[in-house]
Design a protein around this motif. Sequence first.
Motif, PDB file in Angstrom:
ATOM      1  N   GLU A 100       0.837  -1.216   0.000  1.00  0.00           N
ATOM      2  CA  GLU A 100       0.000   0.000   0.000  1.00  0.00           C
ATOM      3  C   GLU A 100       0.863   1.255   0.000  1.00  0.00           C
ATOM      4  O   GLU A 100       0.557   2.225  -0.703  1.00  0.00           O
ATOM      5  N   GLU A 101       1.921   1.250   0.793  1.00  0.00           N
ATOM      6  CA  GLU A 101       2.802   2.414   0.855  1.00  0.00           C
ATOM      7  C   GLU A 101       3.483   2.661  -0.484  1.00  0.00           C
ATOM      8  O   GLU A 101       3.547   3.794  -0.961  1.00  0.00           O
ATOM      9  N   LEU A 102       4.013   1.604  -1.093  1.00  0.00           N
ATOM     10  CA  LEU A 102       4.698   1.773  -2.374  1.00  0.00           C
ATOM     11  C   LEU A 102       3.731   2.249  -3.454  1.00  0.00           C
ATOM     12  O   LEU A 102       4.100   3.053  -4.317  1.00  0.00           O
ATOM     13  N   GLU A 103       2.493   1.785  -3.395  1.00  0.00           N
ATOM     14  CA  GLU A 103       1.483   2.244  -4.358  1.00  0.00           C
ATOM     15  C   GLU A 103       1.224   3.745  -4.203  1.00  0.00           C
ATOM     16  O   GLU A 103       0.977   4.441  -5.186  1.00  0.00           O
ATOM     17  N   LYS A 104       1.305   4.254  -2.979  1.00  0.00           N
ATOM     18  CA  LYS A 104       1.128   5.690  -2.750  1.00  0.00           C
ATOM     19  C   LYS A 104       2.189   6.510  -3.484  1.00  0.00           C
ATOM     20  O   LYS A 104       1.964   7.663  -3.820  1.00  0.00           O
ATOM     21  N   TYR A 105       3.355   5.901  -3.707  1.00  0.00           N
ATOM     22  CA  TYR A 105       4.449   6.565  -4.422  1.00  0.00           C
ATOM     23  C   TYR A 105       4.389   6.305  -5.929  1.00  0.00           C
ATOM     24  O   TYR A 105       5.322   6.654  -6.646  1.00  0.00           O
ATOM     25  N   GLY A 106       3.314   5.677  -6.381  1.00  0.00           N
ATOM     26  CA  GLY A 106       3.134   5.475  -7.812  1.00  0.00           C
ATOM     27  C   GLY A 106       3.694   4.177  -8.356  1.00  0.00           C
ATOM     28  O   GLY A 106       3.764   3.997  -9.576  1.00  0.00           O
ATOM     29  N   TYR A 107       4.055   3.261  -7.471  1.00  0.00           N
ATOM     30  CA  TYR A 107       4.579   1.974  -7.912  1.00  0.00           C
ATOM     31  C   TYR A 107       3.459   0.991  -8.215  1.00  0.00           C
ATOM     32  O   TYR A 107       2.439   0.968  -7.527  1.00  0.00           O
ATOM     33  N   THR A 108       3.665   0.204  -9.247  1.00  0.00           N
ATOM     34  CA  THR A 108       2.832  -0.964  -9.485  1.00  0.00           C
ATOM     35  C   THR A 108       3.457  -2.095  -8.679  1.00  0.00           C
ATOM     36  O   THR A 108       4.656  -2.372  -8.830  1.00  0.00           O
ATOM     37  N   VAL A 109       2.691  -2.716  -7.813  1.00  0.00           N
ATOM     38  CA  VAL A 109       3.238  -3.691  -6.880  1.00  0.00           C
ATOM     39  C   VAL A 109       2.645  -5.076  -7.146  1.00  0.00           C
ATOM     40  O   VAL A 109       1.432  -5.229  -7.267  1.00  0.00           O
ATOM     41  N   ASP A 110       3.521  -6.066  -7.220  1.00  0.00           N
ATOM     42  CA  ASP A 110       3.124  -7.461  -7.350  1.00  0.00           C
ATOM     43  C   ASP A 110       3.538  -8.160  -6.060  1.00  0.00           C
ATOM     44  O   ASP A 110       4.718  -8.170  -5.708  1.00  0.00           O
ATOM     45  N   THR A 111       2.569  -8.716  -5.334  1.00  0.00           N
ATOM     46  CA  THR A 111       2.833  -9.400  -4.074  1.00  0.00           C
ATOM     47  C   THR A 111       2.552 -10.885  -4.263  1.00  0.00           C
ATOM     48  O   THR A 111       1.476 -11.258  -4.730  1.00  0.00           O
ATOM     49  N   THR A 112       3.531 -11.721  -3.889  1.00  0.00           N
ATOM     50  CA  THR A 112       3.435 -13.155  -4.134  1.00  0.00           C
ATOM     51  C   THR A 112       3.883 -13.933  -2.901  1.00  0.00           C
ATOM     52  O   THR A 112       4.893 -13.599  -2.282  1.00  0.00           O
ATOM     53  N   GLU A 113       3.172 -14.997  -2.584  1.00  0.00           N
ATOM     54  CA  GLU A 113       3.576 -15.901  -1.516  1.00  0.00           C
ATOM     55  C   GLU A 113       4.793 -16.673  -2.001  1.00  0.00           C
ATOM     56  O   GLU A 113       4.875 -17.061  -3.164  1.00  0.00           O
ATOM     57  N   VAL A 114       5.766 -16.902  -1.115  1.00  0.00           N
ATOM     58  CA  VAL A 114       7.082 -17.409  -1.512  1.00  0.00           C
ATOM     59  C   VAL A 114       7.033 -18.737  -2.268  1.00  0.00           C
ATOM     60  O   VAL A 114       7.824 -18.952  -3.192  1.00  0.00           O
ATOM     61  N   SER A 115       6.110 -19.628  -1.940  1.00  0.00           N
ATOM     62  CA  SER A 115       6.066 -20.919  -2.640  1.00  0.00           C
ATOM     63  C   SER A 115       5.580 -20.776  -4.076  1.00  0.00           C
ATOM     64  O   SER A 115       5.740 -21.688  -4.881  1.00  0.00           O
ATOM     65  N   GLN A 116       5.005 -19.615  -4.408  1.00  0.00           N
ATOM     66  CA  GLN A 116       4.517 -19.342  -5.762  1.00  0.00           C
ATOM     67  C   GLN A 116       5.454 -18.411  -6.533  1.00  0.00           C
ATOM     68  O   GLN A 116       5.159 -18.034  -7.665  1.00  0.00           O
ATOM     69  N   ALA A 117       6.573 -18.028  -5.908  1.00  0.00           N
ATOM     70  CA  ALA A 117       7.470 -17.023  -6.495  1.00  0.00           C
ATOM     71  C   ALA A 117       8.758 -17.668  -7.006  1.00  0.00           C
ATOM     72  O   ALA A 117       9.158 -18.733  -6.548  1.00  0.00           O
ATOM     73  N   MET A 118       9.382 -16.964  -7.945  1.00  0.00           N
ATOM     74  CA  MET A 118      10.693 -17.361  -8.447  1.00  0.00           C
ATOM     75  C   MET A 118      11.624 -16.166  -8.242  1.00  0.00           C
ATOM     76  O   MET A 118      11.237 -15.020  -8.509  1.00  0.00           O
TER      77      MET A 118
END
Length: 154
Positions: free
Chosen positions: A24-42
Motif C-alpha cells: 500500500e505504501e509503495l502504491e502511494k508513491y506510484g509503484y505498481t506492486v506485485d505481491t506473491t507468496e514465496v512458494s509461488q514465487a521465483m
Amino acid sequence: MPTARIVYASMTGNDEEIAGIVAEELEKYGYTVDTTEVSQAMAEDFQDADICVTATYTYSDGDEGVLPDEAMDFYDDLKATDLTGKVFGCCGSGDHFYDDFATSVDDFAKAFSETGATKGAENVKIDLAPEADDIKALEKFSADLVAKAQSLDA
C-alpha cells in the motif's frame, strides 16, 4: 511506471499483513506492486522490478531461528540471481520469546547482498503482528526504498 515485487512467507498471517502494508505504501508513491507468496514465487521474478522486498517469519527449531521451509528454494535461488541495479529491502516478523529474533530478515538481506542489488532501507523486524509503531516503521521503510530507487535513477 516504476514497479515493485514483494515476496512473503507467512504462517500466521502476520507477514502477509506486513507485505500488504508495504505494498500500500509503495502504491502511494506510484509503484505498481506485485505481491506473491514465496512458494509461488521465483527469484528471477525480481529482475522485472525496480524495488525487491521480502517479508518473512523466522521459524524456531528450539535452538536457533531458521528460514521457513517453504522459503528455502527461493532463498537459494535468490543468492544466484543477478539483481544489479535493483533496490532491495527486507522485513518480517518474529517472536521475542525466542533468542534468535527475526533472524530470517537478516538472512534474506545477506542473500540480497550477493545479488548485486542495492540496500534501500534498514531491515524492519516486528514482534508478532504489526501495531501502530510497526506500521510507522514500515511506512519509513517504504519511503526509504523509494528514495534510494529514485537516487539510482537520477
